[in-house]
Design a protein around this motif. Structure first.
Motif, short mmCIF file in Angstrom:
data_model
loop_
_atom_site.label_atom_id
_atom_site.label_comp_id
_atom_site.label_asym_id
_atom_site.label_seq_id
_atom_site.Cartn_x
_atom_site.Cartn_y
_atom_site.Cartn_z
N LEU A 193 0.75 -1.37 0.01
CA LEU A 193 0.14 0.06 -0.03
C LEU A 193 0.93 1.26 0.10
O LEU A 193 0.54 2.24 -0.87
CB LEU A 193 -0.88 -0.11 1.08
N PRO A 194 2.05 1.34 0.83
CA PRO A 194 2.91 2.55 0.73
C PRO A 194 3.31 2.86 -0.60
O PRO A 194 3.44 4.10 -1.11
CB PRO A 194 3.81 2.33 1.79
N CYS A 195 3.65 1.82 -1.26
CA CYS A 195 4.12 1.91 -2.57
C CYS A 195 3.19 2.29 -3.57
O CYS A 195 3.33 3.14 -4.47
CB CYS A 195 4.49 0.43 -3.26
N ILE A 196 1.85 2.05 -3.37
CA ILE A 196 0.95 2.31 -4.49
C ILE A 196 0.62 3.86 -3.97
O ILE A 196 0.16 4.73 -4.62
CB ILE A 196 -0.61 1.90 -4.07
N VAL A 197 0.38 4.30 -2.99
CA VAL A 197 0.34 5.71 -2.43
C VAL A 197 1.46 6.51 -2.89
O VAL A 197 0.99 7.78 -3.67
CB VAL A 197 0.27 5.80 -0.89
N MET A 198 2.58 5.94 -3.01
CA MET A 198 3.81 6.81 -3.49
C MET A 198 3.56 7.34 -5.11
O MET A 198 3.99 8.03 -5.74
CB MET A 198 4.95 6.31 -3.09
N LEU A 199 2.89 6.10 -5.60
CA LEU A 199 2.86 6.14 -7.22
C LEU A 199 1.74 7.01 -7.52
O LEU A 199 1.94 7.73 -8.71
CB LEU A 199 2.58 4.57 -7.48
N VAL A 200 0.64 6.97 -6.86
CA VAL A 200 -0.61 7.81 -7.28
C VAL A 200 -0.73 9.20 -6.79
O VAL A 200 -1.32 9.82 -7.10
CB VAL A 200 -1.76 7.29 -6.96
N ALA A 201 0.10 9.39 -5.72
CA ALA A 201 0.29 10.74 -5.07
C ALA A 201 0.66 11.77 -6.16
O ALA A 201 1.59 11.61 -6.96
CB ALA A 201 1.14 10.89 -3.94
N PRO A 202 -0.01 13.08 -6.29
CA PRO A 202 0.52 14.08 -7.16
C PRO A 202 2.01 14.45 -7.04
O PRO A 202 2.48 14.56 -5.88
CB PRO A 202 -0.51 15.22 -6.73
N LYS A 203 2.50 14.92 -8.09
CA LYS A 203 3.94 14.91 -8.05
C LYS A 203 4.26 16.62 -7.50
O LYS A 203 5.18 16.57 -6.70
CB LYS A 203 4.43 15.38 -9.50
N GLU A 204 3.12 17.29 -7.03
CA GLU A 204 3.33 18.59 -6.51
C GLU A 204 3.78 18.07 -4.81
O GLU A 204 4.22 19.05 -4.20
CB GLU A 204 2.17 19.33 -6.42
N ILE A 205 3.00 17.04 -4.08
CA ILE A 205 3.20 16.74 -2.89
C ILE A 205 4.67 16.64 -2.48
O ILE A 205 5.30 17.27 -1.39
CB ILE A 205 2.29 15.44 -2.58
N PRO A 206 5.59 15.81 -3.26
CA PRO A 206 6.85 15.58 -2.68
C PRO A 206 7.60 16.94 -2.88
O PRO A 206 8.41 17.16 -2.15
CB PRO A 206 7.56 14.39 -3.49
N SER A 207 7.59 17.46 -4.10
CA SER A 207 8.17 18.74 -4.31
C SER A 207 7.90 20.21 -3.60
O SER A 207 8.74 20.75 -3.23
CB SER A 207 8.20 18.96 -5.84
N LYS A 208 6.89 20.19 -3.22
CA LYS A 208 6.23 21.59 -2.53
C LYS A 208 6.03 21.10 -1.14
O LYS A 208 6.31 22.12 -0.27
CB LYS A 208 5.15 21.99 -3.15
N VAL A 209 5.30 19.98 -0.79
CA VAL A 209 5.03 19.80 0.48
C VAL A 209 5.96 19.04 1.51
O VAL A 209 6.44 19.21 2.67
CB VAL A 209 3.63 18.94 0.85
N LEU A 210 6.68 17.70 0.80
CA LEU A 210 7.59 17.01 1.39
C LEU A 210 8.85 17.16 0.63
O LEU A 210 9.26 16.01 0.07
CB LEU A 210 7.18 15.60 1.55
N PRO A 211 9.58 18.47 0.67
CA PRO A 211 10.98 18.15 -0.33
C PRO A 211 11.80 17.38 0.06
O PRO A 211 12.54 16.95 -0.76
CB PRO A 211 11.25 19.59 0.12
N ALA A 212 11.99 16.72 1.21
CA ALA A 212 12.97 15.77 1.53
C ALA A 212 12.81 14.41 0.61
O ALA A 212 13.85 13.76 0.66
CB ALA A 212 13.21 15.53 3.08
N MET A 213 11.78 14.37 0.45
CA MET A 213 11.26 12.98 -0.38
C MET A 213 11.73 13.30 -1.63
O MET A 213 12.43 12.11 -2.22
CB MET A 213 9.71 12.77 -0.20
N ALA A 214 11.47 14.33 -2.26
CA ALA A 214 11.88 14.43 -3.57
C ALA A 214 13.48 14.52 -3.77
O ALA A 214 13.79 14.44 -5.08
CB ALA A 214 11.36 16.06 -3.94
N ALA A 215 14.12 15.13 -2.70
CA ALA A 215 15.42 15.35 -2.59
C ALA A 215 16.29 13.98 -2.98
O ALA A 215 17.34 13.87 -3.68
CB ALA A 215 16.11 16.12 -1.69
N ASP A 216 15.76 13.06 -2.51
CA ASP A 216 16.76 11.69 -2.56
C ASP A 216 15.84 10.67 -2.51
O ASP A 216 15.63 10.03 -1.48
CB ASP A 216 17.68 11.72 -1.20
N SER A 217 15.17 10.03 -3.56
CA SER A 217 14.53 8.84 -3.77
C SER A 217 14.93 7.64 -3.16
O SER A 217 14.39 6.88 -2.99
CB SER A 217 13.95 8.92 -5.22
N GLY A 218 16.44 7.39 -3.43
CA GLY A 218 17.11 6.43 -3.06
C GLY A 218 17.04 6.05 -1.38
O GLY A 218 16.61 5.07 -0.95
#
Length: 221
Positions: free
Chosen positions: A166-191
């Motif tokens: 389920l976490p993988c599905i949520v990460m797949l379907v979440a709008p791209k704006e969420i990691p970049s604007k709301v959770l920048p640490a996630m967008a910075a290092d996907s690894g």
């Protein structure tokens, strides 16, 4: 409704219709896509959909199954884990493949069709479950069962599968704006995000296994 068997020389037309329909359903969704538009874009006669798939519904069912296969097929799941012995490493490889950008880039319409179906299930969702989802779930349940040391039909195994995927599905379907604007640490290092996800998943599975481990039988006096 039974689907007519297509002639050998109609194989190319059938494939063209499936590919074109996938694009149209991805753009418009099931409710708004029409056989007329699909045939016009494919350059085939209006009767082609009914001839090769029986109906628009039959065509959409095939599109759903192909879309799921584009993202990851049962054969791919089996191939990815065949050379890996440790079930934890198998699960890691499967989740990494699911989250890899290439799994979406390689399926120009498959991911969008599945996403639409997840967000707004249509009348053919049961067919998708039976023909595409269930075989993959069976494979993954066996994997989770090995990790937990429990039978595949144990409720905790089913929960473990949901909690892992389920976490993988949520990460797949979440709008791209969420990691970049709301959770920048996630967008910075996907690894790093994936590594932490694996720590989270495996710690949770370990806790599930301990909580549901059958009690040891006392030795007879």
């Amino acid at each position: 409704m039974a689907v007519r068997a297509s002639r050998p020389d109609g194989t190319a037309t059938r494939a063209l219709l499936l590919e074109t329909a996938g694009q149209v359903f991805a753009e418009r969704g099931y409710a708004d896509a029409t056989s007329k538009e699909i045939c016009e874009r494919a350059g085939t006669p209006m009767a082609s959909v009914n001839y090769h798939f029986g109906s628009r519904e039959g065509l959409y069912e095939e599109v759903l199954i192909e879309a799921h296969r584009q993202i990851v097929s049962v054969e791919e799941l089996e191939e990815m884990t065949r050379a890996i012995g440790d079930p934890r490493e198998k699960l890691r490889a499967l989740l990494q493949h699911l989250l890899a950008p290439s799994s979406r880039e390689g399926s120009p319409w498959g991911f969008r069709v599945v996403l639409r179906e997840v967000m707004s299930p249509g009348p053919l969702a049961p067919a998708l479950v039976e023909k595409a989802v269930r075989p993959k779930a069976k494979l993954l349940l066996g994997l989770i069962a090995q990790i937990l040391g429990l039978p595949p039909d144990h409720p905790a195994v089913q929960r473990g599968l949901v909690f892992s995927v389920l976490p993988c599905i949520v990460m797949l379907v979440a709008p791209k704006e969420i990691p970049s604007k709301v959770l920048p640490a996630m967008a910075a290092d996907s690894g790093a995000v994936f590594e932490d996800l694996m720590r989270y998943v495996f710690a949770g599975l370990e806790a599930l296994g301990k909580a549901h481990k059958p009690p040891k039988r006392k030795a007879a006096a």
